[in-house]
Write a protein that holds these residues in place. Structure first.
Motif, mmCIF file in Angstrom:
data_model
loop_
_atom_site.group_PDB
_atom_site.id
_atom_site.type_symbol
_atom_site.label_atom_id
_atom_site.label_comp_id
_atom_site.label_asym_id
_atom_site.label_seq_id
_atom_site.Cartn_x
_atom_site.Cartn_y
_atom_site.Cartn_z
ATOM 1 N N PHE A 69 11.071 6.739 -6.876
ATOM 2 C CA PHE A 69 9.675 7.089 -6.609
ATOM 3 C C PHE A 69 9.366 6.991 -5.117
ATOM 4 N N LEU A 70 9.902 5.983 -4.443
ATOM 5 C CA LEU A 70 9.652 5.808 -3.011
ATOM 6 C C LEU A 70 10.422 6.834 -2.169
ATOM 7 N N ILE A 71 11.519 7.363 -2.708
ATOM 8 C CA ILE A 71 12.182 8.490 -2.035
ATOM 9 C C ILE A 71 11.236 9.687 -2.035
ATOM 10 N N TRP A 72 10.568 9.885 -3.166
ATOM 11 C CA TRP A 72 9.617 10.993 -3.265
ATOM 12 C C TRP A 72 8.425 10.794 -2.336
ATOM 13 N N THR A 73 7.852 9.595 -2.286
ATOM 14 C CA THR A 73 6.698 9.379 -1.414
ATOM 15 C C THR A 73 7.062 9.608 0.055
ATOM 16 N N ALA A 74 8.307 9.307 0.421
ATOM 17 C CA ALA A 74 8.738 9.483 1.804
ATOM 18 C C ALA A 74 9.015 10.950 2.132
ATOM 19 N N GLU A 75 9.410 11.725 1.141
ATOM 20 C CA GLU A 75 9.737 13.133 1.381
ATOM 21 C C GLU A 75 9.396 13.963 0.143
ATOM 22 N N ALA A 117 3.283 -13.522 5.880
ATOM 23 C CA ALA A 117 4.050 -12.286 6.076
ATOM 24 C C ALA A 117 3.201 -11.109 5.601
ATOM 25 N N ILE A 118 3.205 -10.031 6.363
ATOM 26 C CA ILE A 118 2.406 -8.859 6.014
ATOM 27 C C ILE A 118 3.258 -7.883 5.220
ATOM 28 N N PRO A 119 2.933 -7.619 3.961
ATOM 29 C CA PRO A 119 3.724 -6.665 3.167
ATOM 30 C C PRO A 119 3.662 -5.268 3.790
ATOM 31 N N PRO A 120 4.803 -4.633 4.002
ATOM 32 C CA PRO A 120 4.791 -3.304 4.633
ATOM 33 C C PRO A 120 4.267 -2.230 3.698
ATOM 34 N N ASP A 121 3.707 -1.186 4.287
ATOM 35 C CA ASP A 121 3.332 -0.012 3.523
ATOM 36 C C ASP A 121 4.611 0.665 3.024
ATOM 37 N N LEU A 122 4.581 1.168 1.803
ATOM 38 C CA LEU A 122 5.790 1.712 1.188
ATOM 39 C C LEU A 122 5.898 3.230 1.252
ATOM 40 N N SER A 123 4.931 3.888 1.870
ATOM 41 C CA SER A 123 4.942 5.361 1.872
ATOM 42 C C SER A 123 6.245 5.936 2.411
ATOM 43 N N LEU A 124 6.741 5.373 3.517
ATOM 44 C CA LEU A 124 7.934 5.909 4.183
ATOM 45 C C LEU A 124 9.068 4.893 4.210
ATOM 46 N N SER A 164 0.822 -1.202 0.000
ATOM 47 C CA SER A 164 0.000 0.000 0.000
ATOM 48 C C SER A 164 0.862 1.260 0.000
ATOM 49 N N LEU A 165 0.201 2.385 -0.260
ATOM 50 C CA LEU A 165 0.796 3.726 -0.143
ATOM 51 C C LEU A 165 -0.210 4.584 0.610
ATOM 52 N N ARG A 166 -0.447 4.247 1.863
ATOM 53 C CA ARG A 166 -1.561 4.823 2.607
ATOM 54 C C ARG A 166 -1.404 6.311 2.909
ATOM 55 N N LEU A 167 -0.208 6.859 2.767
ATOM 56 C CA LEU A 167 0.000 8.280 3.073
ATOM 57 C C LEU A 167 0.029 9.152 1.823
ATOM 58 N N VAL A 168 -0.210 8.557 0.675
ATOM 59 C CA VAL A 168 -0.127 9.298 -0.587
ATOM 60 C C VAL A 168 -1.503 9.317 -1.240
ATOM 61 N N ALA A 169 -1.925 10.486 -1.708
ATOM 62 C CA ALA A 169 -3.191 10.625 -2.420
ATOM 63 C C ALA A 169 -2.931 10.671 -3.918
ATOM 64 N N PHE A 170 -3.938 10.312 -4.689
ATOM 65 C CA PHE A 170 -3.774 10.327 -6.146
ATOM 66 C C PHE A 170 -3.415 11.729 -6.636
ATOM 67 N N ARG A 171 -4.007 12.751 -6.018
ATOM 68 C CA ARG A 171 -3.742 14.110 -6.494
ATOM 69 C C ARG A 171 -2.289 14.524 -6.279
ATOM 70 N N ALA A 186 12.222 4.573 6.721
ATOM 71 C CA ALA A 186 11.975 3.677 7.852
ATOM 72 C C ALA A 186 12.998 2.554 7.958
ATOM 73 N N ARG A 187 13.693 2.241 6.885
ATOM 74 C CA ARG A 187 14.645 1.136 6.891
ATOM 75 C C ARG A 187 16.074 1.656 6.993
ATOM 76 N N GLU A 188 16.856 0.995 7.838
ATOM 77 C CA GLU A 188 18.272 1.354 7.935
ATOM 78 C C GLU A 188 18.940 1.140 6.576
ATOM 79 N N GLY A 189 19.682 2.116 6.142
ATOM 80 C CA GLY A 189 20.294 2.035 4.818
ATOM 81 C C GLY A 189 19.533 2.842 3.793
ATOM 82 N N GLY A 190 18.264 3.194 4.117
ATOM 83 C CA GLY A 190 17.476 4.065 3.254
ATOM 84 C C GLY A 190 17.278 3.541 1.845
ATOM 85 N N ALA A 191 17.345 4.459 0.875
ATOM 86 C CA ALA A 191 17.100 4.119 -0.515
ATOM 87 C C ALA A 191 18.071 3.062 -1.060
#
Length: 283
Positions: free
Chosen positions: A234-240, A148-155, A80-87, A159-164
């Motif tokens: 793209f996930l760098i952008w969703t996080a910041e 296993a529960i797939p993590p949300d990818l918004s951040l 999911s990308l629960r913190l990101v809106a389509f707009r 959220a992960r050590e090592g980042g992008a």
């Protein structure tokens, strides 16, 4: 007398603590713990850079759109990308009509309540909606993904050590287990070996299993490495998403502080010049 006894008791426990620490340190130095397989075979993230890195970093909108395409066609079925809106997609170069079309045609509809019956239903997404979750709840997510529960990818890149670099390395790091990997660390049923993951084995199958899983409209070759780099960007952008604005604000603040420092120094010289002159006359 009571105070004296209390001091003795405190000294006794403090001394005992120091002795225990010294004995433990000696034992650790003389007989260090054996290196675990997770530590021996684990690899640090690959060295990779992105256009958004550094104080002057900026997003490559074309790369972000390619990364969104990879997310949409490969990752969105589980993550999911629960913190990101389509707009928010307008910020990476899509126009209003394109955003409306993306939202309306999204494979998973947005949960809603039927106004006539009050029962749960679903509807096509609107630009103001957040990206809908691929599973109704964690139980359904675990049942569909080898428990296993797939993590949300918004951040995920924050959220992960090592980042992008960690995310990129994980996506491109799937491989066969080395021959000398202990039996206890061999991937079990439904697990996949990846030396960039903390315990070496993870339930997520290689999401980018082959090249050409997506077809880029700009003609970029969709190799595994390219797709991994694009979706990570793209996930760098969703996080910041405000990264560029933060960089611009930071430089403006530095310039302001520099000018303010110069003005303060000049004011100091002007205000105290007469005082210093008077002191010299008195001397």
């Amino acid at each position: 007398m009571v105070r004296f006894i209390g001091i003795l008791v405190g000294l006794f426990f403090s001394g005992w603590l120091l002795v225990s620490f010294a004995m433990g340190a000696k034992e650790y130095i003389s007989n260090p713990p054996a290196e675990t397989a997770e530590h021996a075979f684990h690899q640090e993230p690959k060295d990779i850079s992105f256009t958004s890195d550094g104080p002057l970093g900026k997003f490559d909108r074309q790369q972000l759109q390619r990364g969104f395409q990879v997310y949409k066609e490969v990752c969105a079925a589980c993550h999911s990308l629960r913190l990101v809106a389509f707009r928010n997609l307008e910020e990476i170069g899509y126009n209003e009509d394109e955003v409306k079309a993306i939202a309306a045609n999204w494979a998973i509809q947005t949960p809603d309540v039927d106004p006539d019956t009050g029962e749960m239903s679903s509807r096509p997404s609107l630009p103001a909606d957040k990206f809908p979750k691929p599973f109704a709840n964690n139980v359904a997510a675990a049942a569909a993904n080898n428990n296993a529960i797939p993590p949300d990818l918004s951040l995920i890149t924050k959220a992960r050590e090592g980042g992008a670099p960690y995310v990129y390395s994980l996506l491109t790091g799937y491989q066969n287990p080395p021959a000398n990997l202990p039996e206890a660390n061999q991937p079990g049923p439904g697990l996949h070996y990846n030396p960039y993951f903390a315990n070496l084995n993870l339930a997520m199958a290689p999401p980018l299993a082959a090249a050409d899983m997506v077809s880029y409209s700009d003609g970029t070759n969709p190799s595994i490495e390219q797709m991994a780099e694009d979706v990570t960007a793209f996930l760098i952008w969703t996080a910041e998403p405000k990264l560029e604005e933060r960089h611009q604000t930071g430089w403006a603040v530095i310039a302001f502080l520099l000018i303010a420092t110069i003005l303060a120094y000049l004011s100091y010289r002007t205000i105290w010049a007469d005082v210093k002159a008077e002191k010299k006359k008195k001397v």
